[in-house]
Design a protein around this motif. Structure first.
Motif, PDB file in Angstrom:
ATOM      1  N   THR A   1      48.786  24.244 -79.137  1.00 53.26           N
ATOM      2  CA  THR A   1      47.411  23.764 -78.984  1.00 53.26           C
ATOM      3  C   THR A   1      47.287  22.860 -77.750  1.00 53.26           C
ATOM      4  OG1 THR A   1      47.026  23.889 -81.355  1.00 53.26           O
ATOM      5  CG2 THR A   1      45.551  22.468 -80.093  1.00 53.26           C
ATOM      6  N   GLN A   2      48.282  22.010 -77.568  1.00 57.85           N
ATOM      7  CA  GLN A   2      48.241  21.035 -76.463  1.00 57.85           C
ATOM      8  C   GLN A   2      48.494  21.674 -75.107  1.00 57.85           C
ATOM      9  OE1 GLN A   2      50.497  17.494 -77.281  1.00 57.85           O
ATOM     10  NE2 GLN A   2      50.636  16.947 -75.130  1.00 57.85           N
TER      11      GLN A   2
ATOM     12  N   ARG B   1      65.324  13.302 -83.294  1.00 59.22           N
ATOM     13  CA  ARG B   1      65.751  14.700 -83.445  1.00 59.22           C
ATOM     14  C   ARG B   1      67.066  14.909 -82.694  1.00 59.22           C
ATOM     15  NH1 ARG B   1      61.044  13.872 -85.580  1.00 59.22           N
ATOM     16  NH2 ARG B   1      59.660  15.604 -85.996  1.00 59.22           N
TER      17      ARG B   1
ATOM     18  N   LYS C   1      63.455  11.177 -80.066  1.00 60.37           N
ATOM     19  CA  LYS C   1      62.548  10.804 -81.157  1.00 60.37           C
ATOM     20  C   LYS C   1      63.144  11.129 -82.528  1.00 60.37           C
ATOM     21  CE  LYS C   1      58.356  10.866 -78.456  1.00 60.37           C
ATOM     22  NZ  LYS C   1      56.983  11.286 -78.332  1.00 60.37           N
TER      23      LYS C   1
ATOM     24  N   SER D   1      59.454  17.561 -81.317  1.00 62.28           N
ATOM     25  CA  SER D   1      58.938  16.336 -81.935  1.00 62.28           C
ATOM     26  C   SER D   1      57.659  16.540 -82.752  1.00 62.28           C
ATOM     27  CB  SER D   1      58.747  15.229 -80.895  1.00 62.28           C
ATOM     28  OG  SER D   1      57.920  15.654 -79.841  1.00 62.28           O
ATOM     29  N   ILE D   2      56.708  17.338 -82.269  1.00 67.69           N
ATOM     30  CA  ILE D   2      55.456  17.514 -83.025  1.00 67.69           C
ATOM     31  C   ILE D   2      55.267  18.935 -83.561  1.00 67.69           C
ATOM     32  CG2 ILE D   2      54.287  15.624 -81.830  1.00 67.69           C
ATOM     33  CD1 ILE D   2      52.636  17.770 -80.302  1.00 67.69           C
ATOM     34  N   GLY D   3      56.191  19.835 -83.241  1.00 67.42           N
ATOM     35  CA  GLY D   3      56.137  21.183 -83.811  1.00 67.42           C
ATOM     36  C   GLY D   3      55.485  22.223 -82.919  1.00 67.42           C
TER      37      GLY D   3
ATOM     38  N   SER E   1      58.198  18.454 -76.875  1.00 69.75           N
ATOM     39  CA  SER E   1      57.046  18.438 -77.775  1.00 69.75           C
ATOM     40  C   SER E   1      57.302  19.353 -78.974  1.00 69.75           C
ATOM     41  CB  SER E   1      55.796  18.884 -77.013  1.00 69.75           C
ATOM     42  OG  SER E   1      54.698  18.992 -77.887  1.00 69.75           O
TER      43      SER E   1
ATOM     44  N   SER F   1      53.022  24.567 -83.566  1.00 69.14           N
ATOM     45  CA  SER F   1      51.573  24.740 -83.590  1.00 69.14           C
ATOM     46  C   SER F   1      50.858  23.706 -82.714  1.00 69.14           C
ATOM     47  CB  SER F   1      51.085  24.660 -85.032  1.00 69.14           C
ATOM     48  OG  SER F   1      49.692  24.792 -85.076  1.00 69.14           O
ATOM     49  N   ARG F   2      51.214  22.436 -82.886  1.00 65.25           N
ATOM     50  CA  ARG F   2      50.556  21.380 -82.104  1.00 65.25           C
ATOM     51  C   ARG F   2      50.919  21.491 -80.621  1.00 65.25           C
ATOM     52  NH1 ARG F   2      51.645  15.913 -85.072  1.00 65.25           N
ATOM     53  NH2 ARG F   2      50.449  15.080 -83.318  1.00 65.25           N
ATOM     54  N   THR F   3      52.144  21.898 -80.329  1.00 65.33           N
ATOM     55  CA  THR F   3      52.548  22.060 -78.930  1.00 65.33           C
ATOM     56  C   THR F   3      51.757  23.189 -78.284  1.00 65.33           C
ATOM     57  OG1 THR F   3      54.759  21.199 -79.376  1.00 65.33           O
ATOM     58  CG2 THR F   3      54.488  22.521 -77.372  1.00 65.33           C
TER      59      THR F   3
ATOM     60  N   ASN G   1      63.544  26.582 -85.618  1.00 65.75           N
ATOM     61  CA  ASN G   1      63.907  25.430 -84.793  1.00 65.75           C
ATOM     62  C   ASN G   1      64.682  25.824 -83.538  1.00 65.75           C
ATOM     63  OD1 ASN G   1      62.672  23.893 -86.714  1.00 65.75           O
ATOM     64  ND2 ASN G   1      64.476  22.771 -87.350  1.00 65.75           N
TER      65      ASN G   1
END
Length: 186
Positions: free
Chosen positions: A182-183, A54, A52, A174-176, A171, A178-180, A85
């Motif tokens: 949460t998911q 990266r 994606k 690609s989405i960081g 994840s 915090s969001r990973t 990262n």
């Protein structure tokens, strides 16, 4: 955006299928999924791929677990990758088997690989994916448990857990973080 994913483990066939090498197992899965392979380089086996947009470098340190920080520091500096990262995949006795937890920072919790990374990087504020291996061992048998292979019952879930761990790594890139978290964190 560049990312460094570090699978912790010990080199050598005697360690290949042990609980302590689950980080290597996830790294191997990531490389295979992206049709790349590991090449021996300085302090680590290294594989690169794109996901994606990266650039992702996956390493398996060849320094043995207790000196993992040397490889992490070298590759982070070499590739100019910021600490936030870097994602370290590690086995964790304090988490029940089948549980996976991503964190942005934390203590070493007695894990010598994490202790060395902390010492070399001079911070405990680096992301890690803790792969629960449980603590189903008798008093005084922790080393045998960690350096032992997964049981037949555990192997039923192992491939799925490795795949989910790899998904969490991608994840993260690609989405960081915090969001990973949460998911995926339960």
């Amino acid at each position: 955006m560049k990312y460094l994913i570090v699978g912790l483990g010990n080199i050598g066939p005697e360690y290949a299928k042990t609980r302590h090498n689950v980080g290597f197992m996830v790294a191997d899965y990531l490389a295979k999924k992206h049709n790349t392979s590991f090449e021996m380089d300085r302090l680590a086996y290294v594989a690169d791929f794109k996901h994606k947009g990266r650039s992702i470098t996956v390493i398996k340190p060849t320094t043995y677990m207790n000196l993992s920080g040397k490889a992490v520091k070298y590759w982070a500096n070499q590739l100019k990758i910021k600490t936030e990262n870097i994602l370290v995949i590690v086995d964790d006795l304090a988490i029940p088997y089948t549980s996976l937890r991503m964190r942005g920072k934390g203590g070493a919790a007695g894990h010598n690989g994490l202790k060395d990374i902390e010492a070399q990087m001079q911070t405990a504020a680096y992301p890690r994916l803790r792969f629960g291996i449980g603590d189903n061992y008798s008093k005084g048998k922790q080393v045998d448990f960690v350096l032992g292979e997964f049981t037949e019952d555990e192997k039923i879930d192992l491939d799925g857990l490795i795949e989910k761990s790899a998904d969490m790594c991608l994840s993260f890139a690609s989405i960081g973080l915090s969001r990973t978290m949460t998911q995926y964190n339960k």
